[in-house]
Design a protein around this motif. Structure first.
Motif, short mmCIF file in Angstrom:
data_model
loop_
_atom_site.label_atom_id
_atom_site.label_comp_id
_atom_site.label_asym_id
_atom_site.label_seq_id
_atom_site.Cartn_x
_atom_site.Cartn_y
_atom_site.Cartn_z
N GLN A 80 -9.17 0.19 -24.88
CA GLN A 80 -8.47 -0.33 -24.58
C GLN A 80 -6.96 0.53 -25.95
O GLN A 80 -5.91 -0.01 -26.10
N ARG A 81 -7.13 0.60 -26.72
CA ARG A 81 -6.25 1.10 -27.40
C ARG A 81 -6.16 3.08 -26.99
O ARG A 81 -4.68 3.31 -27.44
N LEU A 82 -6.25 3.11 -25.74
CA LEU A 82 -5.92 4.45 -25.65
C LEU A 82 -4.27 4.26 -24.62
O LEU A 82 -4.32 3.48 -23.55
N ASP A 83 -3.07 4.66 -24.35
CA ASP A 83 -2.51 4.88 -23.17
C ASP A 83 -3.12 5.54 -21.99
O ASP A 83 -4.07 6.20 -22.22
N ALA A 84 -1.79 5.62 -21.05
CA ALA A 84 -1.83 6.22 -20.12
C ALA A 84 -2.34 8.23 -20.11
O ALA A 84 -3.48 9.26 -20.12
N ASP A 85 -1.62 9.13 -21.81
CA ASP A 85 -1.61 10.16 -22.01
C ASP A 85 -2.43 10.57 -22.33
O ASP A 85 -2.47 11.52 -22.64
N ASP A 86 -2.52 9.22 -23.82
CA ASP A 86 -3.92 9.58 -24.36
C ASP A 86 -5.15 10.35 -23.20
O ASP A 86 -6.05 10.72 -24.26
N ILE A 87 -5.59 9.43 -22.28
CA ILE A 87 -6.68 9.38 -21.81
C ILE A 87 -6.69 10.69 -21.03
O ILE A 87 -6.93 11.81 -21.13
N SER A 88 -5.14 11.02 -20.58
CA SER A 88 -5.14 12.37 -19.31
C SER A 88 -5.14 13.80 -20.37
O SER A 88 -5.80 14.69 -20.09
N ALA A 89 -4.88 13.23 -21.73
CA ALA A 89 -5.27 14.11 -22.85
C ALA A 89 -6.89 14.80 -23.28
O ALA A 89 -7.61 15.63 -23.52
N VAL A 90 -7.55 13.53 -23.64
CA VAL A 90 -8.76 13.77 -24.19
C VAL A 90 -8.74 14.02 -22.90
O VAL A 90 -10.20 14.99 -23.14
N SER A 91 -9.15 13.88 -21.59
CA SER A 91 -10.03 14.59 -20.42
C SER A 91 -9.69 15.20 -20.26
O SER A 91 -10.66 16.78 -20.11
N HIS A 92 -8.34 16.02 -20.25
CA HIS A 92 -8.16 16.82 -20.02
C HIS A 92 -8.83 18.08 -21.00
O HIS A 92 -9.44 19.24 -21.22
N TRP A 93 -9.04 18.26 -22.25
CA TRP A 93 -9.32 18.71 -23.46
C TRP A 93 -11.01 18.96 -23.28
O TRP A 93 -11.59 20.08 -23.54
N LEU A 94 -11.03 17.83 -22.84
CA LEU A 94 -12.96 17.58 -22.96
C LEU A 94 -13.45 18.97 -22.07
O LEU A 94 -14.57 19.40 -21.88
N ALA A 95 -12.63 18.04 -20.76
CA ALA A 95 -13.41 19.92 -19.47
C ALA A 95 -12.41 21.20 -19.28
O ALA A 95 -13.22 21.73 -18.61
N SER A 96 -11.98 21.45 -20.48
CA SER A 96 -11.27 22.43 -20.87
C SER A 96 -12.10 23.22 -21.77
O SER A 96 -13.10 24.82 -22.19
N ARG A 97 -13.38 22.71 -22.53
CA ARG A 97 -13.77 22.56 -23.76
C ARG A 97 -15.97 23.47 -23.06
O ARG A 97 -16.42 23.21 -21.91
N PRO A 98 -15.62 25.03 -23.56
CA PRO A 98 -17.51 25.04 -22.77
C PRO A 98 -18.38 24.55 -24.06
O PRO A 98 -18.55 23.44 -24.83
#
Length: 240
Positions: free
Chosen positions: A198-216
């Protein structure tokens, strides 16, 4: 000539009928026996989650192989009790006992299988940097704790019941954070993820999901051992 033609036709028909009757009376080979194993029973799960629950790093469905058994068990309970919204999962689990749900969870948890390569996201560098900041350090001014607090320093999860967040499809991570943020997904109290989301905005969610998906996924992606974790800012004053 016509009578001879008809006679030959009748004889051919009779021969065909006799052949079919002979085939029908022949003993049919018994079907091969199907082993009653958990692997055989869990084939229904592989339709969405991939062979042996490995899934892929594309699309929507998450990997379930190797996740902590207690975490998988709680998710199965959540689907059955409608805290998580998925009609297909609810249908599959409606008539299964708690004991059998734990058996399913333990089966998939014990599968030690390799992870896929990181998902190629094509994300901007600044977006990935923001994702790394939130995952590794959080945002104290907005009371957003770092993901590593609960999910482990390597983000491979922590025993007994915290899942790893690497090796998941980006779309799945986005959907789950959105579901917590809007109240479509719930967990047993204290529902820390709901408060964080609830404290994350749309940009935060996009940033977190992209970073996690890019990590080995490091090594084999095993969850970290259980430990006395510091409660996140989202759950301060409650049991972690």
């Amino acid at each position: 000539m016509i009578h001879g033609f008809l006679l030959r036709g009748v004889v051919a028909c009779l021969a065909t009928v006799l052949s079919l009757l002979t085939y029908a009376q022949a003993p049919l080979a018994a079907p091969p026996p199907i082993a009653d194993t958990m692997a055989q029973r869990m084939l229904a799960c592989t339709m969405c989650h991939g062979k042996e629950g490995v899934a892929t790093n594309q699309g929507y469905f998450p990997r379930i192989a190797g996740k902590p058994a207690d975490y998988l068990y709680q998710q199965l309970l959540g689907f059955r009790e409608r805290r998580r919204n998925n009609a297909a999962m609810a249908y599959l689990l409606d008539n299964l006992s708690d004991a059998y749900l734990m058996e399913i969870a333990q089966y998939f948890s014990a599968l030690d299988l390799p992870y896929p390569s990181p998902q190629v996201t094509g994300a901007r560098v600044d977006l990935l940097d923001r994702g790394a900041q939130l995952v590794l350090h959080g945002d104290p001014q907005r009371e957003i704790p770092p993901c590593v607090t609960c999910h482990g320093a390597a983000m491979t999860g922590r025993l007994p019941a915290t899942p790893g967040l690497l090796g998941l499809p980006r779309d799945y991570v986005v959907a789950q954070l959105g579901a917590w943020k809007t109240g479509l997904r719930k967990a047993a109290a204290p529902d820390c993820m709901a408060r964080v989301a609830q404290r994350l905005d749309a940009d935060d969610i996009s940033a977190v999901s992209h970073w996690l998906a890019s990590r080995p996924v490091p090594d084999k992606g095993h969850p970290a051992p259980a430990s006395r974790q510091t409660a996140s800012l989202a759950c301060r004053g409650e049991q972690p």
